[in-house]
Design a protein around this motif. Sequence first.
Motif, short mmCIF file in Angstrom:
data_model
loop_
_atom_site.label_atom_id
_atom_site.label_comp_id
_atom_site.label_asym_id
_atom_site.label_seq_id
_atom_site.Cartn_x
_atom_site.Cartn_y
_atom_site.Cartn_z
N MET A 292 0.84 -1.19 0.00
CA MET A 292 0.00 0.00 0.00
C MET A 292 0.88 1.24 0.00
O MET A 292 1.98 1.25 0.54
N THR A 293 0.36 2.30 -0.61
CA THR A 293 1.08 3.57 -0.68
C THR A 293 0.39 4.58 0.23
O THR A 293 -0.83 4.64 0.31
N ILE A 294 1.21 5.37 0.92
CA ILE A 294 0.68 6.45 1.75
C ILE A 294 1.31 7.74 1.27
O ILE A 294 2.49 7.78 0.90
N HIS A 295 0.52 8.80 1.19
CA HIS A 295 1.01 10.08 0.70
C HIS A 295 1.29 11.00 1.88
O HIS A 295 0.40 11.32 2.67
N LEU A 296 2.55 11.39 2.00
CA LEU A 296 3.00 12.17 3.14
C LEU A 296 3.34 13.59 2.71
O LEU A 296 3.98 13.79 1.67
N PRO A 297 2.96 14.60 3.50
CA PRO A 297 3.28 15.98 3.15
C PRO A 297 4.73 16.31 3.51
O PRO A 297 5.27 15.83 4.51
N ASP A 298 5.35 17.15 2.69
CA ASP A 298 6.68 17.63 3.01
C ASP A 298 6.60 19.09 3.46
O ASP A 298 5.52 19.68 3.51
N GLY A 299 7.74 19.68 3.80
CA GLY A 299 7.75 21.03 4.31
C GLY A 299 7.36 22.09 3.30
O GLY A 299 7.09 23.23 3.67
N ALA A 300 7.33 21.72 2.02
CA ALA A 300 6.98 22.67 0.97
C ALA A 300 5.50 22.62 0.59
O ALA A 300 5.09 23.26 -0.37
N LEU B 253 5.32 15.41 11.83
CA LEU B 253 4.79 14.13 12.27
C LEU B 253 4.91 13.08 11.17
O LEU B 253 5.22 11.91 11.44
N ALA B 254 4.68 13.49 9.94
CA ALA B 254 4.80 12.55 8.83
C ALA B 254 6.22 12.03 8.69
O ALA B 254 6.45 10.84 8.43
N ARG B 255 7.19 12.91 8.85
CA ARG B 255 8.59 12.48 8.76
C ARG B 255 8.96 11.55 9.92
O ARG B 255 9.70 10.58 9.73
N LEU C 293 2.66 16.66 -1.52
CA LEU C 293 2.49 15.28 -1.10
C LEU C 293 3.40 14.40 -1.93
O LEU C 293 3.58 14.60 -3.13
N ARG C 294 3.99 13.40 -1.27
CA ARG C 294 4.84 12.45 -1.98
C ARG C 294 4.47 11.05 -1.54
O ARG C 294 4.03 10.82 -0.40
N ALA C 295 4.61 10.13 -2.46
CA ALA C 295 4.24 8.75 -2.16
C ALA C 295 5.32 8.07 -1.33
O ALA C 295 6.52 8.24 -1.56
N TYR C 296 4.89 7.30 -0.34
CA TYR C 296 5.81 6.52 0.49
C TYR C 296 5.26 5.10 0.61
O TYR C 296 4.06 4.90 0.83
#
Length: 397
Positions: A1-9, A363-365, A12-15
Amino acid sequence: MTIHLPDGAGRLRAYEPREPRTGPVPPATATATTLTTPGPPLASRVVFSAAHVVADPFADTAPGAPAAVDWDATLAFRRHLWSHGLGVAEAMDTAQRGMGLDWAAAAELVRRSAAEAKSAGGRIACGVGTDQLTGPAEDLETVKAAYEEQLALVESTGARAILMASRALAAVARGPEDYLDVYGHLLRQAADPVILHWLGPMFDPALGGYWGSADLDAATDTFLDVIAAHPDKVDGIKVSLLDARREVELRRRLPDGVRCYTGDDFNYPELIAGDEHGFSHALLGVFDPLGPLAAQAVRVLDTGDADGFRGLLDPTVELSRHLFQTPTRFYKTGVVLLAWLAGHQDHFVMVGGLQSARSLPHLARAYELADGLGLFPDPDLAEARMKSLLALYGVTG
């Protein structure tokens, strides 16, 4: 499964979360109704995890109101730590002492955890401070009396006392001589050797200039003077200055028999491993989320395999430095997030509402780094919970 995480900019990027772990981190077995027994004792180092408290999510509390604690879940987490052979450092800053947990709740936490430690056969040390003083202290005698009240409580439970740095003392002390006076008074009456705690201002800005000087060399000299005057009453020192060089220099100047417990959440692997002149024991907030892995690493070190120890712990430093990034005192938010994701509690709610103290990208990181280390006994549960948090912030992809 893929989860989309927000970055500081704001993107969203897939993880891709890792597969369920088959390696060294055992599953969390302690629950509110299951008492686990301590794992084999750690031989080469004394290791305490400064443990967090679990808030009661259904309590009708308001900002500034007394803390509401879920005692069953809080004690279950301590049994989890003991089950891996770690000691528990109770009612410290990781437990939000002075950041939502008032003295009444801290006192109850000390009583309950010390009783639980006796039942479980676990090692425990408890924080002694002056936080029942809700306004400015009038003088040194007021500070001494507050310390004495808390010291008496901790000693009555049979736990080892940790003399924490005091905001009240920092505010009223006129110079090094006042620290020598207060700490000398307390050490003379302590029933058993205590741990002295030097918490730097990065963890609590109100503690700037502790030991009577903003010059760390001068402050260190005063700190050592306190210990030298009462070496038989000091089990060890806990240093949280995030300065590995200074800690090494300090521990080399300690009297024989006085331990150095590192509180450096940036440099702990090298400090615990040590050098030809000695090593640090540990009393660390990051060993709350890292508990099972930290215990395994120390057992490897027990065999004399320093490289194997570093091989296990070095990869965790990136996560720790992320959790403890400026403003450092809000590291507790990431710690509780990881406890929720790992299944140690059923919610991401904190005493004082501090679950809001870190951004969603932060939190995502933390999730990503912890997942990469294999810290989640059930990665599917961690992923599902992280997705529910993301959805709360409007991330639906």
